[in-house]
Motif scaffolding. Sequence first.
Motif, short mmCIF file in Angstrom:
data_model
loop_
_atom_site.label_atom_id
_atom_site.label_comp_id
_atom_site.label_asym_id
_atom_site.label_seq_id
_atom_site.Cartn_x
_atom_site.Cartn_y
_atom_site.Cartn_z
N GLU A 91 -34.32 61.37 -53.59
CA GLU A 91 -35.61 61.91 -53.99
C GLU A 91 -36.76 60.98 -53.59
N MET A 92 -36.58 59.71 -53.86
CA MET A 92 -37.63 58.75 -53.52
C MET A 92 -37.85 58.67 -52.01
N LEU A 93 -36.76 58.71 -51.26
CA LEU A 93 -36.87 58.65 -49.80
C LEU A 93 -37.61 59.87 -49.25
N ALA A 94 -37.51 60.99 -49.97
CA ALA A 94 -38.22 62.21 -49.54
C ALA A 94 -39.73 62.05 -49.71
N CYS A 95 -40.14 61.15 -50.59
CA CYS A 95 -41.58 60.96 -50.88
C CYS A 95 -42.26 59.97 -49.96
N GLY A 96 -41.50 59.12 -49.31
CA GLY A 96 -42.14 58.13 -48.44
C GLY A 96 -41.25 56.93 -48.20
N ASP A 97 -41.84 55.86 -47.68
CA ASP A 97 -41.08 54.64 -47.39
C ASP A 97 -40.77 53.88 -48.68
N ILE A 98 -39.71 53.12 -48.66
CA ILE A 98 -39.34 52.35 -49.85
C ILE A 98 -39.32 50.85 -49.56
N ASP A 99 -39.49 50.10 -50.64
CA ASP A 99 -39.30 48.65 -50.60
C ASP A 99 -38.17 48.29 -51.55
N ILE A 100 -37.42 47.29 -51.18
CA ILE A 100 -36.31 46.84 -52.04
C ILE A 100 -36.59 45.40 -52.46
N ASP A 101 -36.65 45.19 -53.76
CA ASP A 101 -36.89 43.84 -54.30
C ASP A 101 -35.58 43.24 -54.79
N VAL A 102 -35.28 42.07 -54.30
CA VAL A 102 -34.10 41.36 -54.80
C VAL A 102 -34.46 39.87 -54.82
N ARG A 103 -34.22 39.28 -55.98
CA ARG A 103 -34.60 37.87 -56.13
C ARG A 103 -36.09 37.70 -55.79
N TRP A 104 -36.48 36.83 -54.90
CA TRP A 104 -37.90 36.66 -54.57
C TRP A 104 -38.29 37.40 -53.30
N ARG A 105 -37.40 38.22 -52.84
CA ARG A 105 -37.57 38.84 -51.53
C ARG A 105 -37.89 40.32 -51.62
N THR A 106 -38.75 40.81 -50.75
CA THR A 106 -38.95 42.25 -50.60
C THR A 106 -38.48 42.68 -49.21
N ILE A 107 -37.58 43.65 -49.19
CA ILE A 107 -37.08 44.16 -47.92
C ILE A 107 -37.70 45.53 -47.71
N HIS A 108 -38.23 45.75 -46.51
CA HIS A 108 -38.95 47.00 -46.24
C HIS A 108 -38.02 48.04 -45.62
N GLY A 109 -37.71 49.07 -46.37
CA GLY A 109 -36.98 50.20 -45.82
C GLY A 109 -35.51 49.93 -45.57
N LEU A 110 -34.83 50.98 -45.14
CA LEU A 110 -33.39 50.90 -44.87
C LEU A 110 -33.14 50.85 -43.37
N VAL A 111 -32.08 50.17 -43.00
CA VAL A 111 -31.63 50.21 -41.62
C VAL A 111 -30.27 50.92 -41.60
N GLU A 112 -29.74 51.10 -40.41
CA GLU A 112 -28.47 51.83 -40.33
C GLU A 112 -27.26 50.93 -40.12
N SER A 113 -27.48 49.76 -39.49
CA SER A 113 -26.34 48.89 -39.25
C SER A 113 -26.75 47.44 -39.45
N TYR A 114 -25.75 46.57 -39.63
CA TYR A 114 -26.02 45.16 -39.90
C TYR A 114 -26.86 44.51 -38.81
N THR A 115 -26.65 44.93 -37.58
CA THR A 115 -27.28 44.22 -36.46
C THR A 115 -28.77 44.43 -36.40
N GLU A 116 -29.27 45.45 -37.09
CA GLU A 116 -30.72 45.63 -37.06
C GLU A 116 -31.42 44.46 -37.75
#
Lengths: 270, 270, 270
Positions: B195-220
């Motif tokens: 549902e959230m992905l349908a609304c726009g881009d997401i950020d992922i917060d973990v520890r002190w880090r923010t990761i922007h969006g999802l990738v498809e494979s580790y190598t990205e």
Amino acid sequence: MSTIITLTTDFGNKDPWVGAVKGVILSINPEAIIVDISHGISQQQVVEGSFVLSHAYPYFPKGTIHVAVVDPGVGTERRPVLIETERYFFIGPDNGLFTQVLTGENVKQVIELDNSDYFLPDVSMTFHGRDIFAPTAAHLSLGVAPSQMGTMMEESITLELPCVEISPDIIRGEVLYIDSFGNLITNIKETDLSEMLACGDIDIDVRWRTIHGLVESYTEGSHGERTDGAVALIGSSGFLEIAAFKDNAAVALGVSVGERVDIRLRLKLS
Amino acid sequence: MSTIITLTTDFGNKDPWVGAVKGVILSINPEAIIVDISHGISQQQVVEGSFVLSHAYPYFPKGTIHVAVVDPGVGTERRPVLIETERYFFIGPDNGLFTQVLTGENVKQVIELDNSDYFLPDVSMTFHGRDIFAPTAAHLSLGVAPSQMGTMMEESITLELPCVEISPDIIRGEVLYIDSFGNLITNIKETDLSEMLACGDIDIDVRWRTIHGLVESYTEGSHGERTDGAVALIGSSGFLEIAAFKDNAAVALGVSVGERVDIRLRLKLS
Amino acid sequence: MSTIITLTTDFGNKDPWVGAVKGVILSINPEAIIVDISHGISQQQVVEGSFVLSHAYPYFPKGTIHVAVVDPGVGTERRPVLIETERYFFIGPDNGLFTQVLTGENVKQVIELDNSDYFLPDVSMTFHGRDIFAPTAAHLSLGVAPSQMGTMMEESITLELPCVEISPDIIRGEVLYIDSFGNLITNIKETDLSEMLACGDIDIDVRWRTIHGLVESYTEGSHGERTDGAVALIGSSGFLEIAAFKDNAAVALGVSVGERVDIRLRLKLS
């Protein structure tokens, strides 16, 4: 034939050596059922290898072939050996690895493996597991008679394992093995204790610690009456074991293999 | 009968315990096919054991018997249990190890293993893997009915696994498991995010880090647009995973199991 | 069909990934005989994986299917591949893992695995071991022709393994692999040395150490004539190896993979 062949080695879980041994066996007998007992024996620690083997082999079905390779003397005059007992076959170096087998089993014959017809064509000086023991085990699993594989031996090598000293006042043993949970497994058997236990309560001294009496399961270390959760109990192999509740007893008590363990009747102040 | 019996334990790869379990199974059913899932569960970590089991068992064929032993309460009142589901059998201690099975599978019956006819003759207080679970699994693989092996149970123990909190603004989960590559596997499912992905881009917060969006494979993680190569993706089990390109994300981000992971819609400054 | 399928991976001995791979194989072919070569390859170390595979695979019977997964590029454009040689099949990522196979074996065909009929229904971007390589191996073991599984490839990727430089005065190689005993296995073959050995005694330089001549077995390191027990010998795979008696040569000499090893004719002061 679908005979079971077990492997106990110090080869570790990374290198190609275990795979090569399995490949050799399956090339000779594709129906052999290979079962890993352990490849995590500390390197070249024959005593440890003999302990691990001795606590696993008796659970396998009659006719199982147990191959064990902890072999610091590979390529020297130490002999490759096949031991046939009433229930099993054992194959490996004649360096004490089969001490518990030779002293505890009904041995039918001991053969020095000197018939190279059952080896790989080129025998290296450094890898008899692959070149001698694996092919011998595979041929044996196909029904070759042990007597065809070599020469009867009169004597083979056993380690001098530490004995338990039993006197009316004190039973003195030692830590034989520390398992990966940190449990201290001693050489003191349940039956060694029976007489003293009939006389009263016992105390167990190990390192700077005195443990009062025996418990039945590891979790009794949580009952609080015992300092630091250290408990003594008869373990699953019938030997006195020292454990620590949800903890590593070896680390908590600072104990290594060889540490002395004394058992005394508890003094009654009455 | 050549039924598959899998093993998931915290016994490690050195001690004789795994070998003894295998020997017991093969003594009762020499045709059983024993498959190791893992013996590397951290000792007495039931939650970890349940995770590892739950990510491997669904790939096995119908009729497989899954034995799991992470058993800090061995020898106490915790019950030995056999769970029959539509596809599989599970055998082990009733301590939460089968949480994902009990909550996610179509359970037919749960049996308390109290018929000692199917145990080894002498049951130790410390090694039910060898003395109860292994022989039970072997007899089951020979066709003994579960109902013969014990008594139907009304309830069995499940762990309270952490839930994902989903609100319009934020999805809050946590790190459930860190694999040996250092990948952080969370409890957030792909469907939790849709549902959230349908609304726009997401950020992922973990520890002190923010990761922007999802990738498809580790190598990205190597593309450089992302700091330190940390990426978020839907992993092979359908859960949100945080990884680091050619690096150990757990170490790089300083994260342990239980660390909170928040997902937010990215603010658009437009 | 009871074909042998071997596994060589960097998945480690704790996570559920190896179990999932085995489950997939057995779900497709319950009679497959799965043999672990190693799951202890250092993570994402393709060169190490290729070494371990190359020292184990030749010992397996004709027709064996070797699956190897050390796959840092999973989910990218690197291709999943099936290599058929005169004796074996190899399945895994086309990233150099099969270098020794491609350069040393009689290769019949190389197929890019692009027919998803033989994959799991849902292929993740991060776990081709489970989703592509395992099911392909299982279908192959049931007799599916390699040509049905994908498209012939003209070229596949090989690693540039370090070459041995041979001149009349000096043979220069390097340490390719350090096994868990700490033995240093070089890329110098027995045959590389034959000419120099015909001319006289040799010295082996490694790090700050000079080792005089070759011995035949590890235990000769105990004879005392050699400093620190370091010895050089032709190891069980036919390559020059440097070992230390009852010691870890890598630690004792402070050597890592890639360290240069020089062999010179010994100067005679006569």
